[in-house]
Motif scaffolding. Structure first.
Motif, PDB file in Angstrom:
ATOM      1  N   ASP A  71       0.824  -1.209   0.000  1.00  0.00           N
ATOM      2  CA  ASP A  71       0.000   0.000   0.000  1.00  0.00           C
ATOM      3  C   ASP A  71       0.861   1.263   0.000  1.00  0.00           C
ATOM      4  O   ASP A  71       0.568   2.235  -0.725  1.00  0.00           O
ATOM      5  CB  ASP A  71      -0.908   0.001   1.238  1.00  0.00           C
ATOM      6  N   VAL A  72       1.923   1.237   0.812  1.00  0.00           N
ATOM      7  CA  VAL A  72       2.810   2.402   0.868  1.00  0.00           C
ATOM      8  C   VAL A  72       3.489   2.620  -0.486  1.00  0.00           C
ATOM      9  O   VAL A  72       3.634   3.750  -0.968  1.00  0.00           O
ATOM     10  CB  VAL A  72       3.861   2.238   1.980  1.00  0.00           C
ATOM     11  N   GLY A  73       3.889   1.523  -1.131  1.00  0.00           N
ATOM     12  CA  GLY A  73       4.532   1.626  -2.442  1.00  0.00           C
ATOM     13  C   GLY A  73       3.616   2.263  -3.470  1.00  0.00           C
ATOM     14  O   GLY A  73       4.043   3.079  -4.302  1.00  0.00           O
ATOM     15  N   ARG A  74       2.313   1.888  -3.404  1.00  0.00           N
ATOM     16  CA  ARG A  74       1.371   2.470  -4.357  1.00  0.00           C
ATOM     17  C   ARG A  74       1.196   3.980  -4.129  1.00  0.00           C
ATOM     18  O   ARG A  74       1.118   4.772  -5.079  1.00  0.00           O
ATOM     19  CB  ARG A  74       0.022   1.763  -4.233  1.00  0.00           C
ATOM     20  N   VAL A  75       1.121   4.345  -2.855  1.00  0.00           N
ATOM     21  CA  VAL A  75       0.959   5.770  -2.543  1.00  0.00           C
ATOM     22  C   VAL A  75       2.168   6.567  -3.038  1.00  0.00           C
ATOM     23  O   VAL A  75       2.039   7.638  -3.655  1.00  0.00           O
ATOM     24  CB  VAL A  75       0.771   5.969  -1.027  1.00  0.00           C
ATOM     25  N   ILE A  76       3.359   6.031  -2.779  1.00  0.00           N
ATOM     26  CA  ILE A  76       4.580   6.738  -3.199  1.00  0.00           C
ATOM     27  C   ILE A  76       4.657   6.814  -4.721  1.00  0.00           C
ATOM     28  O   ILE A  76       5.019   7.851  -5.295  1.00  0.00           O
ATOM     29  CB  ILE A  76       5.824   6.038  -2.628  1.00  0.00           C
ATOM     30  N   ALA A  77       4.299   5.704  -5.398  1.00  0.00           N
ATOM     31  CA  ALA A  77       4.315   5.703  -6.861  1.00  0.00           C
ATOM     32  C   ALA A  77       3.323   6.741  -7.419  1.00  0.00           C
ATOM     33  O   ALA A  77       3.601   7.438  -8.409  1.00  0.00           O
ATOM     34  CB  ALA A  77       3.981   4.311  -7.388  1.00  0.00           C
ATOM     35  N   THR A  78       2.158   6.822  -6.767  1.00  0.00           N
ATOM     36  CA  THR A  78       1.167   7.816  -7.196  1.00  0.00           C
ATOM     37  C   THR A  78       1.726   9.231  -7.078  1.00  0.00           C
ATOM     38  O   THR A  78       1.610  10.058  -8.000  1.00  0.00           O
ATOM     39  CB  THR A  78      -0.107   7.683  -6.348  1.00  0.00           C
ATOM     40  N   LEU A  79       2.352   9.515  -5.924  1.00  0.00           N
ATOM     41  CA  LEU A  79       2.929  10.845  -5.725  1.00  0.00           C
ATOM     42  C   LEU A  79       4.075  11.106  -6.706  1.00  0.00           C
ATOM     43  O   LEU A  79       4.288  12.251  -7.132  1.00  0.00           O
ATOM     44  CB  LEU A  79       3.429  10.972  -4.276  1.00  0.00           C
ATOM     45  N   TRP A  80       4.806  10.052  -7.080  1.00  0.00           N
ATOM     46  CA  TRP A  80       5.911  10.216  -8.037  1.00  0.00           C
ATOM     47  C   TRP A  80       5.365  10.649  -9.405  1.00  0.00           C
ATOM     48  O   TRP A  80       5.892  11.577 -10.025  1.00  0.00           O
ATOM     49  CB  TRP A  80       6.687   8.903  -8.164  1.00  0.00           C
TER      50      TRP A  80
END
Length: 656
Positions: A71-80
């Motif tokens: 979940d954290v990876g998805r959030v960070i990827a979204t922000l990227w």
């Protein structure tokens, strides 16, 4: 392996915390209004989220939160991806909206269009996130978005087409404001080029014509101002087969040597085009200085052809008639120009009309009229040339002639224009010296020559006439000397203006390249060049010092400085109000305390001394401002020396 894992955990934590601290500080400064570099800010966020995404696994292990890694990876990827979209919009704003398409420091593109493009970029980023990050099928979303984009794009296709055509025109630099161009047979001066259209001032109709950018970009057009500012014209005429082509071309070329509006360098070219039923067809290719002179230049070319035909008895192919007395005009009952002149009177009328011969008896005037020799001048021919033998004087019967004075170091010029009744050639009447000036026909003119031998009997009987001639000689010589001095001043002034135009033409492009290059370098946060704010501060300080060098800045002089800024396209890259406010503040500072004000301005100038490109740019702007009125005064030259020293530039760099 455990040691390596711990190492990456520590490294990842340090990298993320370091970049987070940088982003946090930048964000706070951004909110406080103390930081406005969008591109660097976007790059910082992109780097932060890249590091966070790369080390999130180790960081989560550190805090025993591995269960939330996905979940954290998805959030960070979204922000990227959103940061990447922000970066794209920042580059567009800095380089395109506020760069290439900006005028006077303000974007000329409608806010609606920039917001639409920004929203479209974010929409693409969101669709990428939905598909590649969350694995959602985006067929329906893409179809809906595509339909919406199609509808919006179709509705705004004209606007978008004009925008991209405007970008293309700006990048190609096919023309700039002030150039004279021809589009679809319409010739005019480019007054404005914006995101939507090109505005032309049409010379013929005295109206402004607006062309959409797409129409200009898709059309063939001619830039008359390039490669040289001079303009080419052509005149066609026909002469009968009986006239030798060599004689015709030489005769017309000879007449054009004395032209006033048609340039003598490059020389006009007269050539044979072909034949027709009317005779042999000829063409005259000539050049003139500016497009506004096209009518007077063509008129002068036509008069030169007419004068050549008459002087050499060349028959025109049009209606098979020849010019001059005894022509076929008589067959149609049309009075010739010569007969019209003859009906106005001959030498006797011209002499009685002249103030110089006032008081001379009618008998003496008749005796002079009987021996006077008649001459006709067709412009731009000359009846007298500098260096011709003297010993006679002329009385102008009809028309208008100009006294052409030679001027060493400068071009010949018309010092006086004479009207019927005026006399010329008197300076070399008594001493028999060579003519010191030439006489050129401005209109078709008739003159009467009186030789000294024929004048002597009348002069002996009329001593007052001799005194009037001697006084006229003295007055004319004094007037000629005064006109020469005025001509020298005028030529120096024009030379200064030409030097100014040369400086301006080279400097305007450099200014645009300089500021655009600065914006591109800001992509990487380059610090090897002076900031735009520093450069503009130094430019306003330097120009203020030049403007107030003589002690005061009048409203007219301030207007000239602003006009120079405008010609250089300098105000396009800055906030106009802010830049001119700083200019006024520096001027006021010098007015209140000269030495302190000058030192304050020089201090701002020294801020860019370490950057040679900025220094040379500012020095060039100063030179352009000093030549704004076409004349560089000594106080301005002295101030430019001080500015050059503050910028650490050599004299050679100043001259270049």
């Amino acid at each position: 392996m455990e040691t390596a894992g711990n190492f990456f955990q520590v490294l990842g934590m340090m990298a993320v915390l370091g970049s987070a601290a940088i982003v946090f500080v930048t964000t706070v400064r951004w909110i406080a209004g103390k930081y406005n570099n969008r591109i660097v800010f976007a790059l910082q966020m992109l780097v932060f989220f890249s590091l966070t995404f790369g080390f999130d696994h180790y960081i989560l292990e550190w805090f025993s939160l591995s269960a939330f890694a996905e979940d954290v990876g998805r959030v960070i990827a979204t922000l990227w991806w959103l940061s990447l979209a922000f970066l794209c919009n920042a580059v567009l704003k800095v380089v395109v909206w506020d760069g290439i398409l900006a005028e006077r420091g303000e974007s000329t593109v409608p806010r609606l269009l920039t917001d639409f493009v920004a929203a479209f970029i974010y929409l693409i980023a969101i669709m990428v996130v939905l598909h590649f990050v969350y694995g959602e099928p985006i067929t329906a979303i893409a179809a809906t978005s595509g339909a919406a984009a199609f509808i919006i794009g179709y509705s705004a296709q004209s606007t978008l087409g004009e925008l991209f055509a405007g970008i293309s025109l700006n990048l190609s630099r096919s023309f700039k404001r002030g150039d004279t161009i021809e589009i679809d047979g319409v010739v005019g001066r480019v007054d404005d080029v914006n995101w939507r259209s090109v505005s032309l001032y049409e010379y013929v109709s005295d109206a402004t014509v607006i062309y959409p950018n797409s129409a200009v970009a898709s059309s063939e057009f001619s830039n008359i101002s390039r490669p040289a500012r001079r303009v080419r014209g052509q005149l066609d005429f026909t002469a009968e087969f009986s006239s030798p082509p060599d004689l015709v071309t030489r005769a017309v070329r000879e007449m054009l040597r004395e032209s006033r509006f048609i340039l003598r360098d490059p020389t006009a070219n007269v050539f044979v085009k072909g034949t027709s039923e009317g005779g042999i067809e000829y063409g005259v290719l000539y050049f003139f200085a500016k497009f506004e002179d096209r009518f007077v230049a063509k008129d002068e070319a036509m008069q030169a052809v007419w004068a050549a035909f008459k002087k050499h008895d060349i028959q025109a192919g049009i209606m098979h008639r020849e010019f001059g007395p005894g022509s076929r005009f008589d067959q149609f009952g049309w009075p010739s120009r010569h007969k019209v002149l003859e009906t106005r009177g001959g030498a006797g009328t011209a002499l009685s009309r002249s103030p110089l011969f006032e008081g001379v008896s009618g008998e003496d005037l008749e005796s002079l009229a009987a021996v006077a020799e008649r001459h006709e001048i067709a412009p731009p021919d000359m009846t007298l040339k500098c260096g011709d033998a003297g010993g006679s004087m002329f009385v102008l019967g009809e028309g208008r002639v100009g006294i052409v004075l030679p001027h060493e170091g400068y071009s010949d010029f018309i010092a006086l224009e004479l009207e019927p009744g005026d006399v010329f050639g008197v300076s070399s009447l008594f001493n028999g010296s060579r003519r010191g000036s030439s006489v050129q026909g401005l209109w078709f003119s008739v003159t009467f020559e009186l030789k000294l031998a024929d004048l002597e009997p009348v002069l002996d009987k009329n001593p007052e006439l001799r005194k009037r001639i001697e006084t006229l000689i003295s007055d004319r010589d004094a007037e000629y000397e005064r006109r020469r001095k005025a001509h020298a001043v005028d030529m120096e002034h024009k030379a200064q203006l030409r030097r100014k135009q040369k400086i301006m033409s080279g400097l305007s492009g450099k200014i645009g390249e300089f500021f655009l290059a600065g914006k591109l370098k800001s992509l990487f946060g380059s610090s090897d060049t002076a900031t735009h704010e520093t450069v503009m501060e130094a430019a306003m300080a330097a120009t203020a010092l030049v403007a107030i060098a003589d002690g005061i800045v009048e409203d007219e002089e301030r207007a000239q400085v602003i006009s120079t800024f405008d010609e250089l396209d300098l105000l396009r890259h800055v906030d106009t109000g802010k830049g001119l406010d700083r200019f006024d503040e520096f001027c006021d500072g010098v007015s209140e305390d000269r030495e302190k004000g000058i030192e304050t301005a020089l201090l701002s100038i020294r801020q860019v001394a370490s950057d040679k490109a900025s220094s040379e740019l500012i020095l060039g702007i100063c030179i352009a401002v000093s030549a704004a009125d076409g004349e560089v005064e000594e106080p301005e030259e002295e101030m430019i020396v001080r500015i050059r020293e503050a910028l650490n530039l050599s004299v050679e760099e100043n001259d270049s």
